[in-house]
Design a protein around this motif. Structure first.
Motif, PDB file in Angstrom:
ATOM      1  N   ASP A 223     -38.014  29.064   0.102  1.00 16.55           N
ATOM      2  CA  ASP A 223     -36.874  28.302   0.130  1.00 16.55           C
ATOM      3  C   ASP A 223     -36.637  27.466  -1.048  1.00 16.55           C
ATOM      4  O   ASP A 223     -36.919  26.230  -1.085  1.00 16.55           O
ATOM      5  N   SER A 224     -36.274  28.132  -2.082  1.00 16.38           N
ATOM      6  CA  SER A 224     -36.363  27.905  -3.561  1.00 16.38           C
ATOM      7  C   SER A 224     -35.063  28.434  -4.277  1.00 16.38           C
ATOM      8  O   SER A 224     -34.535  29.273  -3.841  1.00 16.38           O
TER       9      SER A 224
ATOM     10  N   ARG B 117     -35.040  32.437   0.473  1.00 15.55           N
ATOM     11  CA  ARG B 117     -35.032  31.399   1.435  1.00 15.55           C
ATOM     12  C   ARG B 117     -35.588  32.032   2.873  1.00 15.55           C
ATOM     13  O   ARG B 117     -34.765  31.880   3.873  1.00 15.55           O
TER      14      ARG B 117
ATOM     15  N   SER C  99     -36.369  29.540   6.115  1.00 13.93           N
ATOM     16  CA  SER C  99     -35.164  29.076   6.869  1.00 13.93           C
ATOM     17  C   SER C  99     -34.620  30.159   7.469  1.00 13.93           C
ATOM     18  O   SER C  99     -34.104  29.898   8.618  1.00 13.93           O
TER      19      SER C  99
ATOM     20  N   ASP D 125     -29.420  35.621  -0.137  1.00 15.57           N
ATOM     21  CA  ASP D 125     -29.860  34.273   0.610  1.00 15.57           C
ATOM     22  C   ASP D 125     -30.126  34.714   2.225  1.00 15.57           C
ATOM     23  O   ASP D 125     -29.103  34.781   2.681  1.00 15.57           O
TER      24      ASP D 125
ATOM     25  N   ALA E  50     -31.293  33.085   4.579  1.00 14.00           N
ATOM     26  CA  ALA E  50     -30.863  32.089   5.893  1.00 14.00           C
ATOM     27  C   ALA E  50     -29.512  32.112   5.926  1.00 14.00           C
ATOM     28  O   ALA E  50     -28.964  31.959   6.964  1.00 14.00           O
TER      29      ALA E  50
END
Length: 480
Positions: free
Chosen positions: A150-151, A156, A159, A467, A469
């Motif tokens: 998660d960076s 991610r 999440s 991404d 999440a």
């Protein structure tokens, strides 16, 4: 005058009565997005309108729930033991936790929730969802898998895993085969197939291209068969498969992006990591449920297909790839392809430049396009692919996944970026209320990606860094 007055009052009363029957009070809202197809539920949160009778005394509350239980259409035996009752009030004004004695499946749960919401005093109903801390698996190597974090430079994953882990999805990995005995893969492997037709290699084709004469050979002494073991010991397919769906929460090694998805291993690359277009095209068609002459039907049609391979020719010059991808997409499979490692425009590589394929560039630990990664206007998204060191795969800059010897180790390349996206596609399909089309999955991947600045990606990195999440959250709200 008096008669007129009476008629007026009668008309008013009749109109009011008609409106009473024509426009009943609006039912409360029912929240269904968190219901899973294989879930079972017995606790709910019911929000009554502030000041309504059920919020003022126990008996009206019990009467409201009893009426809902009486109206709900359930099998008689289940209805008799339903036992819908209030448990407690919540701090939210008018909200009550209620429960059933019997667990209900998804369809039954929705039916009950709609009956509870039919009470004019109810504002909304939702399940009282069982939750956990963010679902970070217990696999010890996960801390080294920076590419999932998660960076700003990770996908991610943690999440996303609180919402989806890929359960129910099948991802075909068309590659060099796998080490089936690897303890971090075995539980997620489906029976695959070896599409390599040559047992001894491609001879003159190999030597003219600068490879040993046995390049592209199966290394297992025969042609096509039902054993996708990596007999050529390339490790490439094992690493790619681990990035897609290495087993999670088993206390071993690392983890895959969709660690509860299933992997369908299809072997097309043999000795020296060489494959024939014809074998790869057959594997694409077969993975998606299409028929291939001389090969038994595929009992596990792939939701997602990953291709971490390709050649230096535009797809317009490789129509068999386009035809195979068209067939797979028409059958509902999402096709994800590595962009290539030549630091050139992806438009000149296939199958990455084929229509319908999701083309994936690679990024590094600094959030920039990896030094080797292809680029261009037809890149769809970017995912972590890492960098090598001067002496080979970098333990800190590479992508950590399953390798030979029942171990984990680093590799770098768009071959490593592509399975990140294939894994996220599996998370999307697992999280969606019903299966999404390949075009819908591609749209979610691109619309939820985090843009990469031109200074960090000269030439074009598509919509940006995938991404997981955001993609899963979008999938949960998508309309099939």
């Amino acid at each position: 005058m008096k008669l007129l007055s009476c008629r007026t009052h009668a008309l008013t009363a009749a109109t009011a009565l008609a409106l009473t029957f024509a426009a009943p009070a609006m039912a409360g809202r029912v929240y269904l997005d968190n219901l899973k197809a294989d879930g079972h539920y017995s606790r709910f949160i019911v929000k009554y309108r502030s000041g309504s009778e059920p919020t003022q005394a126990p008996n009206p509350l019990k009467a409201s729930l009893s009426a809902a239980a009486e109206r709900v259409a359930l099998p008689s035996e289940l209805k008799q033991r339903l036992g819908l009752k209030p448990l407690r009030a919540m701090i939210l004004s008018g909200a009550r936790v209620v429960a059933t004695d019997a667990a209900l499946d998804r369809s039954q749960t929705e039916t009950l929730m709609r009956q509870i919401a039919a009470d004019a005093n109810v504002e909304f109903v939702q399940i009282d969802e069982l939750q956990t801390l963010f679902a970070v698996p217990n696999d010890p190597v996960l801390s080294k898998q920076w590419h999932y974090a998660d960076s700003a430079v990770g996908i991610r994953g943690p999440s996303a895993w609180s919402m989806s882990t890929g359960r129910g999805a099948v991802v075909a990995v068309i590659d060099s085969g796998v080490y089936a005995a690897h303890t971090d893969l075995a539980a997620n492997l489906l029976p695959g197939y070896d599409f390599i037709g040559s047992a001894n290699g491609l001879g003159k084709l190999c030597t003219e291209a600068g490879y040993p004469a046995n390049c592209g050979g199966s290394g297992d002494g025969d042609g096509r068969d039902a054993n996708p073991e990596d007999s050529s010991k390339m490790e490439h397919g094992t690493h790619v498969a681990g990035t897609v769906a290495a087993v999670g929460n088993n206390g071993l090694g690392g983890v895959g992006v969709a660690y509860e998805a299933k992997i369908l291993p299809l072997r097309v690359s043999g000795n020296s990591g060489v494959n024939l277009t014809s074998d790869a095209a057959d594997a694409i068609v077969w993975a998606a449920g299409g028929a291939v002459s001389g090969v038994p039907a595929n009992p596990n049609r792939a939701d997602v297909i990953n291709l971490s391979l390709g050649g230096g020719a535009p797809c317009t010059q490789a129509p068999v790839y386009q035809a195979a991808i068209d067939s797979a997409v028409a059958n509902g499979s999402v096709v994800v392809v590595a962009a290539g490692n030549s630091n050139k425009d992806v438009a000149n590589f296939s199958p990455a430049s084929c229509n319908g394929a999701i083309s994936v560039a690679a990024s590094n630990k600094k959030g920039k396009r990896s030094s080797y990664s292809n680029f261009g206007a037809t890149i769809d998204v970017t995912a972590p692919g890492g960098e090598d060191s001067f002496i080979g795969p970098s333990a800190t800059e590479g992508i950590i996944s399953t390798i030979g010897g029942n171990k984990t180790g680093p590799m770098a390349g768009t071959s490593m970026a592509s399975p990140h996206v294939a894994g996220v596609a599996a998370l999307i399909q697992s999280a969606a209320r019903a299966k999404l089309s390949p075009a819908q999955v591609e749209h979610i991947l691109k619309s939820s990606a985090r843009p990469i600045s031109a200074s960090n990606c000269s030439g074009g990195c598509g919509a940006g860094l995938v991404d997981a999440a955001a993609a899963v959250a979008a999938a949960r709200n998508a309309t099939p």
